[in-house]
Design a protein around this motif. Structure first.
Motif, PDB file in Angstrom:
ATOM      1  N   THR A  45       0.834  -1.212   0.000  1.00  0.00           N
ATOM      2  CA  THR A  45       0.000   0.000   0.000  1.00  0.00           C
ATOM      3  C   THR A  45       0.867   1.259   0.000  1.00  0.00           C
ATOM      4  N   GLN A  75      -7.972   2.398   0.536  1.00  0.00           N
ATOM      5  CA  GLN A  75      -8.746   1.592   1.486  1.00  0.00           C
ATOM      6  C   GLN A  75      -9.700   2.454   2.301  1.00  0.00           C
ATOM      7  N   ARG A 137     -17.516   1.586  -0.322  1.00  0.00           N
ATOM      8  CA  ARG A 137     -16.379   1.217  -1.167  1.00  0.00           C
ATOM      9  C   ARG A 137     -16.831   0.948  -2.602  1.00  0.00           C
ATOM     10  N   GLU A 156      -6.929  -3.265  -3.137  1.00  0.00           N
ATOM     11  CA  GLU A 156      -7.905  -4.290  -2.756  1.00  0.00           C
ATOM     12  C   GLU A 156      -9.296  -4.001  -3.334  1.00  0.00           C
TER      13      GLU A 156
END
Length: 606
Positions: A45, A75, A137, A156
Motif C-alpha cells: 500500500t 482503502q 467502497r 484491494e
C-alpha cells in the motif's frame, strides 16, 4: 512505443526503524496491467500511495507525465457523507443522459446489480452517511470507473464484492484502455487482469512478466536457482505451481511459461490431497453421520431463505458454498452450528437437522473475536492448547503453528492489541485449529489475508482430516481447498454445481437475462431463440424436483466411492478382493457420470 506515465526513481521509505522500501526504481507505461503482491506489512500500500503521490518518499522521486489523468481507489474513501449516491457517482447528469451512456449502465449493473441500485433504501438518492463500509467502497469504485483515466491505481478492489461482481470487474478492466496498478490477494483476479507482477519483499520489489500463474513459476525458479534457505516457503510455491499447472477448474487459459520447465519443476510434487486417505481418517474421527438435513427450512427474520432442503454433509466432505448476498449462506451455517452446539436441541423453523455424536465444530465467522489486547500472540494460542495433532502422525507445537501462520519468534510476543486486522484474522484461525476440530465452517476466511498466508493456510488444510464448508468470494481458495461446490441462487434452494463456479456464473447470467421482460404475442406461447416453445411452469417444477433427487443420489454415490477407496486401501494385498472392489468402483463411476449428465440437462430447465 508505449508512453511512460509514472517513474519511480530510487525511492526509500522508513517507518520507525524499519525500511519498507529501500532504493526502489520502477516505471508504469501505457497499456501496463500490473498486479502488486507481498506479505501484509511489507509495503504494498505504501508503494502505490507513493506512486499516486498520496504519500511522500523519504528519498528519491516520483514523476508523472504531463496531464496524467489518475484514478485512485484507496482503502479509505473520501466520499461526502451528506451527499447522495447519485451526486457522487453520476454528478449533475440528467437521467436521460446517464441512462443513455452504455459505460455508466455497465458499471451500475456490474457493481450494484441494476440501474435502480437494488439493496439501497432509496436507490440512487440514498444518502451515503449511514451506509456500511462495503457499500461506500462500491460507490467509490463506481465513481472512479465511470470517469476517463490514463492510469487506475486500485488497493484491494475485490473486497466486499461477490463472485459475480469480481468476475464483472475483471472483464471491465480487461476491456478498458487505461493502464492499471492493482494490489489484491485475489489470485484468480490477478490471473485474469494482469500482464506484469510486482512482488514487494523486505524493502525491494521484484518484477515478473505475465499474470499470477507466470509469477508463481518464475518465483519458484528464481528461488531454486538461488538455492535459498527458505526451503519450506519454496515447497509451498512449488505446491501451488503444481495446482495451477495441472489445471485448476476455473482457469480460462493455460499459463504462458515454458511447459517443459514447469513440468520438470513439479515432477515430484504429489497432488494437494490424498482424498481417499483423508476420507478414511475422517470416517474414523467422525463416524458415518456428521450433519443430516431432512426437509429443512431456514429463516432470517421474516424472510424464508431456504425451504424443503434435504442434504447431507458426510465425513471428509469438503464443500464450497457460493451464492448471492442475502441468499442464506451464513444463515445455513449458523443453523448447523446451533444444532451442533445444542446437541440437536436447537432446530430450524421447519424440518430437522441430525448431528453426529462425535462432531467437534470450529466456526470461523466474519466477525473477529475480541481478545484481551494485553495478551501476547503465543499466549493466546497456548490458552487453547500447547500442541496440535494434524493427522497422519503430524504434530505441531503452538509456536511452530504460529510460525506457519506468519508469526515469527519476535512477533509471537506482540500484544494482541498491536496486531493489524489481517494479523488478528490469522490469530483467530490459529486458535480454531489448535482446538483440534473435526468439522470446520469457514465464513469468508480470506478476508485481510495476504497471498503468502493464504497458500500456507491451503497447505495446512490439504492434510486436515475432517468435514469442511467454505463460504468465500475468493474462487481460487474455494477451488483449491474444496472438492464440490453448492450454490444458493436466491430461490430458496441449494444446488450442486458439477462444473463449479463457472457454472454458477452461467446460471446467474441466465437468471438475469430471464428477468428482463421480453415482448410476446398475445394468446400464443412464448418461444426461445431456436423457435422451441418455452418450458412450462409445471415442467420447471418437475425438473427442479428431479434435480434434488439426483443431488441426493450423487451424495450417496460419493459416500460409497469413499468407502470403496478405503476398503481397497485396507485390502491392498488381497488381489482377488481388490479386483472385486475395483469393479464395483468402476460401476459407481459410470452411474455417477450418467447422473451428472442428466443433472446438466435438467439444470437448463430448472
Amino acid at each position: 512505443m508505449a508512453v511512460n506515465l509514472v517513474n519511480v526513481e530510487n525511492v526509500s521509505k522508513v517507518y520507525g526503524t524499519r525500511a519498507l522500501l529501500d532504493g526502489v526504481s520502477l516505471g508504469v507505461s501505457e497499456g501496463d496491467r500490473i498486479g502488486v503482491v507481498g506479505r501484509n506489512g511489507d509495503g504494498k500500500t505504501t508503494l502505490i500511495r507513493m506512486l499516486a503521490r498520496l504519500e511522500e518518499a523519504d528519498t528519491g522521486r516520483v514523476t508523472h507525465s504531463g496531464g496524467l489523468r489518475l484514478g485512485v481507489l484507496t482503502q479509505h474513501d473520501s466520499l461526502d457523507p451528506e451527499a447522495t449516491v447519485r451526486h457522487e457517482v453520476i454528478g449533475d447528469l440528467a437521467d436521460h443522459e446517464w441512462a443513455g451512456n452504455a459505460k455508466i449502465r455497465d458499471v451500475l449493473t456490474g457493481l450494484f446489480g441494476g440501474l435502480d441500485l437494488p439493496g439501497f433504501p432509496q436507490g440512487l438518492d440514498t444518502v451515503i452517511g449511514p451506509l456500511s463500509g462495503g457499500e461506500r467502497r462500491r460507490i467509490a469504485l463506481a465513481k472512479l470507473l465511470i470517469a476517463e483515466q490514463d492510469l487506475i491505481v486500485l488497493d484491494e478492489p475485490t473486497n466486499h464484492l461477490d463472485v459475480e461482481g469480481i468476475s464483472w470487474l475483471a472483464r471491465h478492466l480487461r476491456e478498458r484502455r487505461s493502464a492499471l496498478v492493482c494490489v489484491t490477494h485475489d489470485r484468480w483476479f490477478l490471473d485474469q487482469v494482469c500482464t506484469r507482477m510486482w512482488d514487494v519483499q523486505r524493502g525491494t520489489v521484484h518484477e515478473y512478466e505475465g499474470g499470477y500463474s507466470d509469477y508463481v513459476f518464475a518465483r519458484a525458479e528464481r528461488e531454486r536457482i538461488a538455492a535459498t534457505e527458505e526451503a519450506k516457503r519454496q515447497n509451498l510455491v512449488r505446491k501451488e505451481l503444481a495446482w495451477l499447472r495441472r489445471g485448476a477448474p476455473a482457469r480460462t487459459s493455460k499459463p504462458r511459461f515454458r511447459v517443459e520447465a514447469a513440468n520438470e519443476l513439479i515432477a515430484d510434487v504429489p497432488p494437494p490431497r490424498d482424498t481417499s486417505e483423508l476420507m478414511k481418517f475422517a470416517t474414523t474421527r467422525l463416524g458415518k453421520t456428521v450433519f443430516d438435513l431432512e426437509d429443512v427450512s431456514v429463516q432470517a427474520g421474516p424472510k424464508l431463505l431456504l425451504k424443503h432442503l434435504t442434504w447431507q454433509l458426510g465425513p471428509g466432505d469438503r464443500i464450497g458454498l457460493v451464492g448471492v448476498n442475502g441468499a442464506g449462506k451464513t444463515s445455513l451455517l449458523k443453523a448447523l452450528a446451533d444444532a451442533a452446539r445444542s446437541g440437536g436441541e436447537v432446530q430450524p423453523v421447519a424440518g430437522r437437522i441430525a448431528v453426529g455424536r462425535t462432531v467437534k465444530l470450529a466456526y470461523l465467522s466474519q466477525e473477529v473475536a475480541e481478545l484481551d489486547p494485553a495478551t501476547r500472540v503465543l499466549e493466546a494460542v497456548q490458552q487453547v492448547r500447547e500442541r496440535v495433532d494434524l493427522g497422519k502422525g503430524r504434530e505441531m507445537t503452538a509456536g511452530q503453528l504460529c510460525e506457519t501462520f506468519g508469526f515469527g519468534k519476535e512477533k509471537q510476543w506482540t500484544p494482541v492489541g498491536d496486531l493489524s486486522g489481517g494479523e488478528r484474522r490469522r490469530l483467530q484461525l490459529l486458535r480454531l485449529l489448535m482446538d483440534e476440530p473435526n468439522v470446520l465452517f469457514l465464513d469468508e476466511p480470506t478476508n485481510d489475508l495476504d497471498i503468502e498466508t493464504l497458500t500456507q493456510l491451503e497447505d495446512l488444510l490439504d492434510g486436515w482430516p475432517g468435514s469442511m464448508i467454505v463460504i468465500s468470494h475468493d474462487r481460487f481458495f474455494v477451488e483449491r481447498t474444496t472438492d464440490r461446490v453448492y450454490a444458493l441462487l436466491g430461490d430458496a434452494t441449494m444446488r450442486m454445481l458439477p462444473r463449479g463456479i463457472d457454472e454458477y456464473l452461467e446460471r446467474r447470467q441466465r437468471m438475469a437475462e430471464a428477468a428482463v421482460p421480453a415482448p410476446a404475442s398475445a394468446g400464443r406461447p412464448s418461444e426461445d431463440k431456436s423457435g422451441n416453445a418455452a418450458v412450462s411452469a409445471a415442467d420447471a417444477r418437475a425438473a427442479k424436483k428431479e434435480l434434488q433427487k439426483i443431488e441426493r443420489q450423487l451424495d450417496k454415490i460419493s459416500a460409497k466411492e469413499s468407502t470403496l477407496h478405503a476398503q481397497i486401501a485396507d485390502n491392498a494385498t488381497d488381489f482377488e478382493k481388490v479386483a472385486k472392489l475395483d469393479a464395483e468402483l468402476r460401476q459407481l463411476v459410470d452411474e455417477r457420470e450418467e447422473l451428472e449428465m442428466r443433472w446438466l440437462e435438467l439444470a437448463e430447465n430448472a
